[in-house]
Design a protein around this motif. Structure first.
Motif, PDB file in Angstrom:
ATOM      1  N   SER A  54       0.812  -1.217   0.000  1.00  0.00           N
ATOM      2  CA  SER A  54       0.000   0.000   0.000  1.00  0.00           C
ATOM      3  C   SER A  54       0.845   1.265   0.000  1.00  0.00           C
ATOM      4  O   SER A  54       0.397   2.320  -0.429  1.00  0.00           O
ATOM      5  CB  SER A  54      -0.983   0.001   1.176  1.00  0.00           C
ATOM      6  OG  SER A  54      -0.283   0.119   2.387  1.00  0.00           O
ATOM      7  N   HIS A  55       2.070   1.154   0.499  1.00  0.00           N
ATOM      8  CA  HIS A  55       2.942   2.329   0.472  1.00  0.00           C
ATOM      9  C   HIS A  55       3.349   2.655  -0.963  1.00  0.00           C
ATOM     10  O   HIS A  55       3.377   3.812  -1.366  1.00  0.00           O
ATOM     11  CB  HIS A  55       4.181   2.096   1.330  1.00  0.00           C
ATOM     12  CG  HIS A  55       3.863   1.930   2.776  1.00  0.00           C
ATOM     13  ND1 HIS A  55       4.036   0.733   3.444  1.00  0.00           N
ATOM     14  CD2 HIS A  55       3.339   2.787   3.678  1.00  0.00           C
ATOM     15  CE1 HIS A  55       3.645   0.875   4.694  1.00  0.00           C
ATOM     16  NE2 HIS A  55       3.219   2.102   4.870  1.00  0.00           N
ATOM     17  N   ALA A  58       0.373   4.169  -2.582  1.00  0.00           N
ATOM     18  CA  ALA A  58       0.145   5.541  -2.139  1.00  0.00           C
ATOM     19  C   ALA A  58       1.109   6.483  -2.848  1.00  0.00           C
ATOM     20  O   ALA A  58       0.746   7.581  -3.265  1.00  0.00           O
ATOM     21  CB  ALA A  58       0.324   5.651  -0.634  1.00  0.00           C
ATOM     22  N   LEU A  59       2.326   6.017  -3.001  1.00  0.00           N
ATOM     23  CA  LEU A  59       3.347   6.848  -3.629  1.00  0.00           C
ATOM     24  C   LEU A  59       3.035   7.060  -5.109  1.00  0.00           C
ATOM     25  O   LEU A  59       3.057   8.182  -5.610  1.00  0.00           O
ATOM     26  CB  LEU A  59       4.702   6.162  -3.470  1.00  0.00           C
ATOM     27  CG  LEU A  59       5.931   7.042  -3.563  1.00  0.00           C
ATOM     28  CD1 LEU A  59       5.852   8.179  -2.562  1.00  0.00           C
ATOM     29  CD2 LEU A  59       7.173   6.186  -3.297  1.00  0.00           C
ATOM     30  N   ALA A  62      -0.223   8.962  -5.538  1.00  0.00           N
ATOM     31  CA  ALA A  62      -0.230  10.263  -4.863  1.00  0.00           C
ATOM     32  C   ALA A  62      -1.510  10.450  -4.068  1.00  0.00           C
ATOM     33  O   ALA A  62      -2.080  11.544  -4.008  1.00  0.00           O
ATOM     34  CB  ALA A  62      -0.057  11.387  -5.867  1.00  0.00           C
ATOM     35  N   SER A  64      -3.617   8.202  -0.616  1.00  0.00           N
ATOM     36  CA  SER A  64      -3.619   6.975   0.170  1.00  0.00           C
ATOM     37  C   SER A  64      -5.003   6.623   0.679  1.00  0.00           C
ATOM     38  O   SER A  64      -5.934   7.407   0.562  1.00  0.00           O
ATOM     39  CB  SER A  64      -2.670   7.111   1.355  1.00  0.00           C
ATOM     40  OG  SER A  64      -3.299   7.828   2.383  1.00  0.00           O
ATOM     41  N   VAL A  66      -5.463   6.048   3.756  1.00  0.00           N
ATOM     42  CA  VAL A  66      -5.400   6.308   5.184  1.00  0.00           C
ATOM     43  C   VAL A  66      -6.338   7.446   5.614  1.00  0.00           C
ATOM     44  O   VAL A  66      -6.424   8.466   4.956  1.00  0.00           O
ATOM     45  CB  VAL A  66      -3.956   6.671   5.610  1.00  0.00           C
ATOM     46  CG1 VAL A  66      -3.915   7.104   7.067  1.00  0.00           C
ATOM     47  CG2 VAL A  66      -3.036   5.496   5.354  1.00  0.00           C
ATOM     48  N   HIS A  96      -8.150   2.765   5.646  1.00  0.00           N
ATOM     49  CA  HIS A  96      -7.247   2.370   6.714  1.00  0.00           C
ATOM     50  C   HIS A  96      -7.254   3.454   7.790  1.00  0.00           C
ATOM     51  O   HIS A  96      -6.811   4.563   7.540  1.00  0.00           O
ATOM     52  CB  HIS A  96      -5.824   2.225   6.193  1.00  0.00           C
ATOM     53  CG  HIS A  96      -5.686   1.280   5.049  1.00  0.00           C
ATOM     54  ND1 HIS A  96      -4.510   1.042   4.409  1.00  0.00           N
ATOM     55  CD2 HIS A  96      -6.589   0.494   4.430  1.00  0.00           C
ATOM     56  CE1 HIS A  96      -4.685   0.160   3.442  1.00  0.00           C
ATOM     57  NE2 HIS A  96      -5.944  -0.188   3.437  1.00  0.00           N
ATOM     58  N   GLN A 119       1.642  10.745   6.510  1.00  0.00           N
ATOM     59  CA  GLN A 119       1.052   9.536   5.921  1.00  0.00           C
ATOM     60  C   GLN A 119       0.185   9.872   4.721  1.00  0.00           C
ATOM     61  O   GLN A 119      -0.424   8.992   4.135  1.00  0.00           O
ATOM     62  CB  GLN A 119       0.183   8.818   6.963  1.00  0.00           C
ATOM     63  CG  GLN A 119       0.951   8.112   8.034  1.00  0.00           C
ATOM     64  CD  GLN A 119       0.051   7.176   8.830  1.00  0.00           C
ATOM     65  OE1 GLN A 119      -0.043   5.985   8.584  1.00  0.00           O
ATOM     66  NE2 GLN A 119      -0.636   7.735   9.799  1.00  0.00           N
ATOM     67  N   ARG A 120       0.090  11.134   4.424  1.00  0.00           N
ATOM     68  CA  ARG A 120      -0.753  11.587   3.329  1.00  0.00           C
ATOM     69  C   ARG A 120      -2.170  11.071   3.497  1.00  0.00           C
ATOM     70  O   ARG A 120      -2.804  10.602   2.544  1.00  0.00           O
ATOM     71  CB  ARG A 120      -0.198  11.133   1.965  1.00  0.00           C
ATOM     72  CG  ARG A 120       1.227  11.573   1.670  1.00  0.00           C
ATOM     73  CD  ARG A 120       1.367  13.082   1.761  1.00  0.00           C
ATOM     74  NE  ARG A 120       2.700  13.551   1.417  1.00  0.00           N
ATOM     75  CZ  ARG A 120       3.609  13.949   2.297  1.00  0.00           C
ATOM     76  NH1 ARG A 120       3.339  13.928   3.598  1.00  0.00           N
ATOM     77  NH2 ARG A 120       4.772  14.387   1.900  1.00  0.00           N
TER      78      ARG A 120
END
Lengths: 348, 348
Positions: A54-55, A58-59, A62, A64, A66, A96, A119-120
DNA sequence: CTGAAAGCGCTTACAG
DNA sequence: CTGAAAGCGCTTACAG
C-alpha cells in the motif's frame, strides 16, 4: 525463509507471463485486458497470495487509503462510541484508519496531525472538543492549513473555535438548555453544575446552555454553585465533593458528562445523600451503562455512533464550495429515575 | 494553491543548497554532516514545514512504522481499555496504529490481517479471543503465516487455538476458578452461569475455569444452569431471562463478562429479584463503572491497560528463539456488594 | 564529509 | 489491448 521474500507485482507478472502494467490493470480493473491474460494474472496473484504494497500504491497514486482519527481518550466510552461509528463507515469504504489518542495533551494532538500529514491521510477526523487556548488554536490552525493546502480534508466533531474546518456539531448548548428547562418543569429552582475544564469548548457550551435554559425561567446560577472537574468519573467525584464542602444549595445537579455524573453519584452516596430523594442528578451523552445505574441516569442522549458515521461521511464527500460545512446533531433529553420533583423541604 | 504542492525532500535540498542525500542524513541523524550544512538543512526544513512522506520512507527502508491492532469491537470497554494501553505505548515509540474493528465478523478479521500485511505493518496485535472454528483457524493461520514469513510480528491477547503466535494471556481459567472458590467459601452451593458464545475461547475458558473451581468443592454445574448469550449487555439480559424461564435453581450467578453481568442485573431486577439478597452476581474483567453499579459488582479484575502495554511491548521486542513467547496475566478476585452469603431459604 | 545513482513497488501516460 | 519507461519521494551503498 528470507525476510525480504515479499511477493511483488513483478513476481505475479512473471508467473503469469505478462508485463507488470498488465497485472496492475487487471488487479485494479483499470483497463480492459484480454480474458485469458486476465485469468492467468488472477490465478498467479491468488496462488502467490499477492497483496499490493500500500505504500508503493500511495506513492504512485499520490493518494492513500489512510484516514486519521484523533480523539482525547480512546478509553472513554464517549469517544469509543463515536469511533465505533467511524470504524463501521471505514470498513464499508475500505479505508485504513490510523488512530491517535492524545490523553489530553494539546501538543500531541498537533503532532498527530503532522504524522498523518506525513502519511498523506486523505482525511483527518478530530473527535472531541477543541481548546479555548489562543496559542494552541494558532499552532493547530497552521498545522491543519498545511494539511488542507495539500488536498487533505478535515472534519471535526464538536466545536473548534479558531479552526476553519468542516464539522459535525452535537448541539451541546441547546441540549443543555432543554435539559435545564425539563428540570425547571419538574419543579426545581436551585441548581448546581459539575462542569468540565473551562478550556474545553464542549464544557463551556454545556454550561452556557444550561444557564440559558435556567435564564429563560428567570433562574440564575450562583457562581459558587459551579465547580469544575476533569471530564471523567473521578473528576465528577472530586467536583461533587468540593460542591458539598461549599454547601450544597441545590435540589438538582447537572454533570457535564455522564462519566462525571457517575462520579457525582458515588460522591453523593458516600455523603449519605440519596438520588433523587435528596437531590436530582443529570448527565449528558447517554453512554452505554448509565441506563443501568441505580437510579438510571437522566441525561441528554447523543447518537454517538451516528455522529461518527456522519463525520466520516462528511470527510469523504468533497465539499462543492470552499465554505466550511456544518451538520448539527440534536441531543434528546431522556428522563430517567435519577431526577424527580424536588423534596418538599426544598433542600436536603 | 495546487493540490500537489507537497514539500519534498528535493525542495528542502534546493532551499538549503545541498543534495537530497545530505538532507536525508541530517533529518535522520544517520551520518555526520558539516555543521553549517546541517544548520541550513534544518532551517530550510522548518521554514518549508517539511514532513517526510512516510510511504516513501516505508518503501525505501523496506519497513514501516505501522502497527496493526485488531479487536472485536472498539465500542466495548474491555477492548477500549486494552487499546488505551496500546496507544500509550505506541505514542512513546512513535508508531502509527492502524485500527481494525471486526464487529464479530471472522472474515473481516482475516481481511484486516491482509490489509495490514499490505501496509507492511511491523507488528499486528490480535486483541480478543480467537474462534473455536477449524475453518477459521486454517484460513487465519495461513494469512498470519504469510505475514510472519515476511518478517512481521504477531502478538495475540487471549488464547488463539491453532495459531502459533506470541501471546499475552489473561488467566481466564484460573481467574474463574478462584472466583468460584470464593463463592463457595461464601457458602454458595448452587450456581448458574451466563456464558458467552461457545465459539470464543475466552468464553470457553471462563466457563471451564468456573467448573474447575466448583469441582474442587465437589459441586457440579447442571447443564440446564448454563446459558449462552452474546458477549455484551443485551446478551447478558437475554441469557438471564432464559435462565429464569428455565427456573432459577441457583443462589449465585456468574456472568462471563462484566458487560453481560450488567444485563443480567437488569433482567433480575425486572423479574423482581434482588442482588445480593435473592441471588448473588459476579462478572469478569472489572471494566470501569461496574464498581459504580448498585450493588457494586464482584468480579475478576484484569489490568486492561497493562495488558495492552505488554502486548505492544512484546510485539516490539523481537524474540530470540523461534519458540512462541507467552506472558500470563493474573486476574484478581474483587469482592464487592453484589455477592453475599446465600439467603437462608437457599433459594429465592 | 558529500553527492550521483540505483532501487524500493507500484501506476500511468505514451507508443504501438 | 499491451508493454517499455518514467515517475512517485525517499534511503543507502558506492565513489570520491
Amino acid at each position: 525463509m528470507s525476510e525480504r521474500s515479499l511477493v511483488t507485482l513483478e513476481d505475479v507478472a512473471q508467473a503469469a507471463g505478462v508485463s507488470p502494467a498488465t497485472v496492475s490493470r487487471v488487479l485494479n480493473n483499470t483497463a480492459a485486458v484480454r480474458a485469458d491474460m486476465r485469468e492467468r494474472v488472477l490465478a498467479a496473484a491468488t496462488s502467490l497470495a499477492y497483496t499490493p504494497n500500500s505504500h508503493a500504491q500511495a506513492l504512485a497514486r499520490a493518494t492513500s487509503q489512510v484516514v486519521g482519527v484523533i480523539c482525547h481518550d480512546i478509553g472513554d466510552p464517549y469517544f469509543a462510541g463515536i469511533i465505533r461509528g467511524v470504524m463501521r463507515m471505514a470498513s464499508e469504504h475500505d479505508l485504513h484508519v490510523t488512530l491517535g489518542s492524545t490523553f489530553g495533551d494539546q501538543e500531541r494532538e498537533i503532532a498527530y496531525v503532522g504524522m498523518m500529514r506525513g502519511q498523506r491521510a486523505r482525511a483527518i477526523l478530530l473527535i472531541g472538543s477543541g481548546f479555548e487556548d489562543a496559542a494552541w488554536q494558532e499552532a493547530m490552525g497552521r498545522e491543519l492549513d498545511r494539511y488542507v493546502a495539500t488536498g487533505g480534508r478535515v472534519t471535526a466533531v464538536s466545536r473548534h473555535r479558531g479552526l476553519h474546518v468542516d464539522a459535525v456539531l452535537p448541539q451541546n448548548r441547546t441540549g443543555a438548555a432543554e435539559l435545564a428547562r425539563a428540570m425547571v418543569e419538574l419543579g426545581h429552582r436551585e441548581f448546581a453544575v459539575l462542569s468540565g475544564p473551562a478550556t474545553l469548548t464542549t464544557a463551556a457550551d454545556r454550561l452556557a446552555g444550561f444557564r440559558d435554559g435556567l435564564a429563560r425561567a428567570g433562574i440564575e446560577l450562583r457562581p459558587d454553585q459551579v465547580v469544575e472537574g476533569a471530564f471523567n468519573r473521578d473528576g465528577g467525584y472530586a467536583a461533587a465533593t468540593e460542591l458539598i464542602r461549599r454547601g450544597l444549595r441545590a435540589t438538582c445537579l447537572f454533570a457535564a458528562t455522564d462519566l462525571m455524573a457517575v462520579g457525582v453519584l458515588a460522591a453523593l452516596r458516600n455523603h449519605g445523600l440519596s438520588v433523587p430523594d435528596d437531590v436530582s442528578l443529570t448527565g449528558f451523552d447517554d453512554i452505554p451503562l448509565v441506563q443501568d445505574l441505580t437510579p438510571p441516569l437522566t441525561t441528554v442522549a447523543l447518537p454517538l455512533e451516528e455522529v461518527g458515521r456522519r463525520a466520516m461521511a462528511m470527510a469523504l464527500r468533497r465539499g462543492t464550495t470552499t465554505r466550511n460545512r456544518v451538520e448539527r446533531v440534536q441531543g434528546r433529553v431522556v428522563l430517567r429515575a435519577s431526577t424527580a420533583p424536588p423534596p418538599p423541604s426544598g433542600r436536603p
